[in-house]
Design a protein around this motif. Structure first.
Motif, PDB file in Angstrom:
ATOM      1  N   ASP A 136      60.953  36.527  33.092  1.00  0.00           N
ATOM      2  CA  ASP A 136      60.855  37.260  34.364  1.00  0.00           C
ATOM      3  C   ASP A 136      59.423  37.299  34.894  1.00  0.00           C
ATOM      4  N   MET A 137      58.440  37.444  34.009  1.00  0.00           N
ATOM      5  CA  MET A 137      57.045  37.486  34.448  1.00  0.00           C
ATOM      6  C   MET A 137      56.607  36.119  34.990  1.00  0.00           C
ATOM      7  N   ALA A 138      57.120  35.058  34.356  1.00  0.00           N
ATOM      8  CA  ALA A 138      56.806  33.728  34.871  1.00  0.00           C
ATOM      9  C   ALA A 138      57.374  33.540  36.279  1.00  0.00           C
ATOM     10  N   GLU A 139      58.573  34.109  36.498  1.00  0.00           N
ATOM     11  CA  GLU A 139      59.160  34.042  37.839  1.00  0.00           C
ATOM     12  C   GLU A 139      58.326  34.818  38.845  1.00  0.00           C
ATOM     13  N   LEU A 140      57.798  35.957  38.397  1.00  0.00           N
ATOM     14  CA  LEU A 140      56.967  36.759  39.308  1.00  0.00           C
ATOM     15  C   LEU A 140      55.649  36.059  39.622  1.00  0.00           C
ATOM     16  N   ARG A 141      55.100  35.348  38.643  1.00  0.00           N
ATOM     17  CA  ARG A 141      53.800  34.679  38.846  1.00  0.00           C
ATOM     18  C   ARG A 141      53.950  33.339  39.592  1.00  0.00           C
ATOM     19  N   LYS A 142      55.154  32.925  39.874  1.00  0.00           N
ATOM     20  CA  LYS A 142      55.359  31.653  40.562  1.00  0.00           C
ATOM     21  C   LYS A 142      54.663  31.696  41.942  1.00  0.00           C
ATOM     22  N   SER A 202      44.136  37.913  48.301  1.00  0.00           N
ATOM     23  CA  SER A 202      45.589  38.034  48.140  1.00  0.00           C
ATOM     24  C   SER A 202      46.014  37.671  46.723  1.00  0.00           C
ATOM     25  N   SER A 203      45.414  36.609  46.173  1.00  0.00           N
ATOM     26  CA  SER A 203      45.750  36.215  44.804  1.00  0.00           C
ATOM     27  C   SER A 203      45.388  37.309  43.809  1.00  0.00           C
ATOM     28  N   SER A 204      44.210  37.915  44.005  1.00  0.00           N
ATOM     29  CA  SER A 204      43.806  39.002  43.106  1.00  0.00           C
ATOM     30  C   SER A 204      44.737  40.202  43.246  1.00  0.00           C
ATOM     31  N   PHE A 205      45.121  40.519  44.482  1.00  0.00           N
ATOM     32  CA  PHE A 205      46.017  41.661  44.704  1.00  0.00           C
ATOM     33  C   PHE A 205      47.385  41.415  44.080  1.00  0.00           C
ATOM     34  N   LEU A 206      47.937  40.209  44.262  1.00  0.00           N
ATOM     35  CA  LEU A 206      49.246  39.910  43.690  1.00  0.00           C
ATOM     36  C   LEU A 206      49.191  39.894  42.163  1.00  0.00           C
ATOM     37  N   SER A 207      48.109  39.351  41.612  1.00  0.00           N
ATOM     38  CA  SER A 207      47.978  39.347  40.149  1.00  0.00           C
ATOM     39  C   SER A 207      47.924  40.769  39.607  1.00  0.00           C
ATOM     40  N   SER A 208      47.227  41.630  40.318  1.00  0.00           N
ATOM     41  CA  SER A 208      47.164  43.033  39.881  1.00  0.00           C
ATOM     42  C   SER A 208      48.537  43.699  39.933  1.00  0.00           C
ATOM     43  N   ARG A 209      49.292  43.425  40.977  1.00  0.00           N
ATOM     44  CA  ARG A 209      50.640  43.992  41.078  1.00  0.00           C
ATOM     45  C   ARG A 209      51.532  43.480  39.954  1.00  0.00           C
ATOM     46  N   ILE A 210      51.429  42.179  39.667  1.00  0.00           N
ATOM     47  CA  ILE A 210      52.258  41.594  38.601  1.00  0.00           C
ATOM     48  C   ILE A 210      51.873  42.194  37.244  1.00  0.00           C
ATOM     49  N   LEU A 235      53.485  45.593  36.958  1.00  0.00           N
ATOM     50  CA  LEU A 235      54.910  45.499  36.639  1.00  0.00           C
ATOM     51  C   LEU A 235      55.114  45.032  35.196  1.00  0.00           C
ATOM     52  N   GLY A 236      54.296  44.070  34.762  1.00  0.00           N
ATOM     53  CA  GLY A 236      54.398  43.610  33.381  1.00  0.00           C
ATOM     54  C   GLY A 236      54.070  44.721  32.394  1.00  0.00           C
ATOM     55  N   LYS A 237      53.120  45.559  32.737  1.00  0.00           N
ATOM     56  CA  LYS A 237      52.785  46.686  31.873  1.00  0.00           C
ATOM     57  C   LYS A 237      53.951  47.649  31.748  1.00  0.00           C
ATOM     58  N   ILE A 238      54.618  47.918  32.880  1.00  0.00           N
ATOM     59  CA  ILE A 238      55.769  48.837  32.846  1.00  0.00           C
ATOM     60  C   ILE A 238      56.875  48.248  31.975  1.00  0.00           C
ATOM     61  N   ILE A 239      57.181  46.959  32.180  1.00  0.00           N
ATOM     62  CA  ILE A 239      58.247  46.314  31.404  1.00  0.00           C
ATOM     63  C   ILE A 239      57.866  46.269  29.920  1.00  0.00           C
ATOM     64  N   GLY A 240      56.615  45.940  29.641  1.00  0.00           N
ATOM     65  CA  GLY A 240      56.170  45.886  28.253  1.00  0.00           C
ATOM     66  C   GLY A 240      56.232  47.238  27.572  1.00  0.00           C
ATOM     67  N   GLU A 241      55.824  48.294  28.282  1.00  0.00           N
ATOM     68  CA  GLU A 241      55.897  49.633  27.708  1.00  0.00           C
ATOM     69  C   GLU A 241      57.336  50.010  27.370  1.00  0.00           C
ATOM     70  N   GLN A 242      58.250  49.705  28.288  1.00  0.00           N
ATOM     71  CA  GLN A 242      59.654  50.027  28.032  1.00  0.00           C
ATOM     72  C   GLN A 242      60.206  49.203  26.874  1.00  0.00           C
ATOM     73  N   SER A 243      59.800  47.914  26.794  1.00  0.00           N
ATOM     74  CA  SER A 243      60.281  47.058  25.712  1.00  0.00           C
ATOM     75  C   SER A 243      59.792  47.570  24.362  1.00  0.00           C
ATOM     76  N   TYR A 244      58.492  47.873  24.282  1.00  0.00           N
ATOM     77  CA  TYR A 244      57.958  48.369  23.022  1.00  0.00           C
ATOM     78  C   TYR A 244      58.550  49.728  22.662  1.00  0.00           C
ATOM     79  N   GLY A 245      58.848  50.522  23.676  1.00  0.00           N
ATOM     80  CA  GLY A 245      59.469  51.836  23.400  1.00  0.00           C
ATOM     81  C   GLY A 245      60.868  51.688  22.809  1.00  0.00           C
TER      82      GLY A 245
END
Length: 461
Positions: A353-359, A425-433, A436-446
């Motif tokens: 999913d993260m790879a899809e977001l970084r596309k 724009s690239s920096s802003f999108l990378s920060s947003r991704i 989101l990756g942090k949120i997903i990772g936190e939930q996965s590790y939890g």
């Protein structure tokens, strides 16, 4: 003249006498000699009479010539006397004139300086009035100031008053807003008589159009390129307002010089055209990058909203967001007791999913890096064109080098204009991704941690 015939007669007589003496003859020869003598005697008397008449005529003419000579000498003496009299009168007049000139210089005094000041002021005022649009309303003052500027004597009081009046008129008109009808030349070359509003000696407008005064033709010319909307709105409001009202107006204090520079300022499209083919390529890269950024931003916004909805409802996993798909993968593999295998299953879904977001982000970064390089390419090609122009035509005419310099500068600007927004724009999108990756990772590790706790509790029990 008188002795010549007598000599001839005597000679003939001697000859005949000798002939008679040598050859005695009859009395006929003697008669012939007497006749000849008589004839000679008659000729002598006739010639003597003729000579006396000629002598009398000569003496008479000599007397006439002497009388004429005396008359001429008398006239010469009279002319000499008149010349001396006129010379004396000329010398007296020269002395009188010198005295009068000295007296004039003494009495004129400061009037000489006044004449110089008058000529100088009149010349300066002539140039000022020639460049003033007030001439359109008062065309008669042109001939007046011209005659005053050409004065060669000490000015009279009337002339000084005329000069003073023209100066006061120009000062007065420079503070007035006046309306009148005059001929205006359009950019197409067509001339029309339209109502014009004059603001002092600074600007003139017709409707919402600014006009420029041309001193050479003594006419108003509509600017081929008008100023911005606010200035034109103020011109329109001024043209349509009633007398005595107060309105705001965008005034050009340089009397049209600043407005005239608008014609030389290129528009945005003209700036882009100066970049030539390299500029068009840079803009195309910028458009592609912008489309990718807009698409990625829309997808991230949509995904972020769905993840938030999923966080609010953790009991029901949904497949329309990465967090929901990670939860479904957890529920599908919840029976596994090997936490390492379970963690890898969740990481697989998360990474996908993260790879899809970084596309698309690498594309944006590449375009952001290529844009300034293309600008540098345009700079180099523009400078090459400039140096070629210098080689062919020299540096005498800067216009021949303007094309290459414009391309060099415009492409650099376009490259930076495209690269900077894409990088941000690239920096802003990378920060947003990453968020989101942090949120997903936190939930996965939890979830893995809770699974580990459950396994530990089951084993202890």
């Amino acid at each position: 003249m008188m002795k010549s015939p007598i000599k001839h007669a005597v000679t003939l007589a001697v000859c005949f006498t000798a002939l008679v003496v040598a050859v005695p003859g009859p009395s006929v020869a003697q008669t012939t000699i007497d006749e000849l003598y008589q004839r000679v005697q008659q000729d002598v008397e006739s010639e003597a009479t003729h000579n006396d008449e000629r002598l009398q005529r000569f003496l008479q003419r000599a007397e006439e010539r002497e009388a004429m000579l005396e008359d001429v000498q008398s006239k010469v003496a009279s002319a000499e006397a008149q010349r001396e009299e006129l010379q004396q009168r000329f010398d007296d007049n020269e002395s009188t004139l010198a005295e009068l000139e000295e007296q004039l210089n003494q009495r004129s005094g400061n009037l000489g300086e006044l004449f110089g000041v008058f000529r100088q002021v009149a010349g300066d005022l002539e140039g000022t009035l020639f460049d003033s649009m007030v001439n359109l309303e008062h065309p008669e003052r042109g001939s007046t100031i011209e005659s005053l500027a050409e004065v060669e004597d000490v000015p009279t009081i009337r002339q000084m008053r005329e000069l003073w009046s023209l100066m006061l008129q120009e000062i007065s008109e420079s503070g007035k807003v006046s309306r009148f009808e005059t001929e205006v030349t359009r950019p197409s070359g067509q001339s029309d008589t339209v109502p014009v509003t004059r603001v002092g000696t600074f600007n003139a407008v017709a409707g919402d159009k600014y006009l420029e005064f041309s001193p050479e033709s003594q006419a108003l010319v509509e600017l081929s390129r008008q100023p911005g909307g606010q200035a034109r709105d103020s011109a329109s409001e001024l043209s349509n307002t009633s007398d005595g009202s107060q309105v705001g107006f965008s005034l050009d204090p340089s009397r049209g010089a600043l407005l005239g520079l608008l014609v030389q300022v290129p528009t945005l499209m003209e700036r882009i055209q100066q970049g030539r083919i390299v500029g068009y390529i840079i803009l195309a890269l910028g458009v592609i990058g912008l489309l990718v950024v807009v698409d990625r931003a829309a997808r991230l916004t949509r995904t972020s909203r769905r993840i938030k909805q999923q966080l609010n409802d953790m009991e029901h996993a949904r497949e329309d967001n990465p967090l929901g798909r990670m939860m479904l993968a957890y529920y599908e593999n919840k029976h596994l007791d090997d936490l390492d295998v379970l963690s890898k299953k969740l990481d697989e879904v998360t990474f996908s999913d993260m790879a899809e977001l970084r596309k698309g982000l690498p594309t944006v970064k590449v375009l952001a890096a290529i844009a300034p390089l293309m600008g540098l390419l345009g700079t180099v090609t523009g400078m090459i064109s400039t140096f070629q122009a210098i080689t062919l035509f020299g540096t005498g005419d800067p216009k021949l080098m303007a094309g290459g310099i414009s391309q060099a500068l415009i492409t650099t600007v376009l490259g930076l204009i495209v690269a900077i927004p894409l990088l941000l724009s690239s920096s802003f999108l990378s920060s947003r991704i990453q968020q989101l990756g942090k949120i997903i990772g936190e939930q996965s590790y939890g979830m893995v941690a809770r699974k580990a706790v459950n396994i530990a509790e089951s084993r202890n029990s």
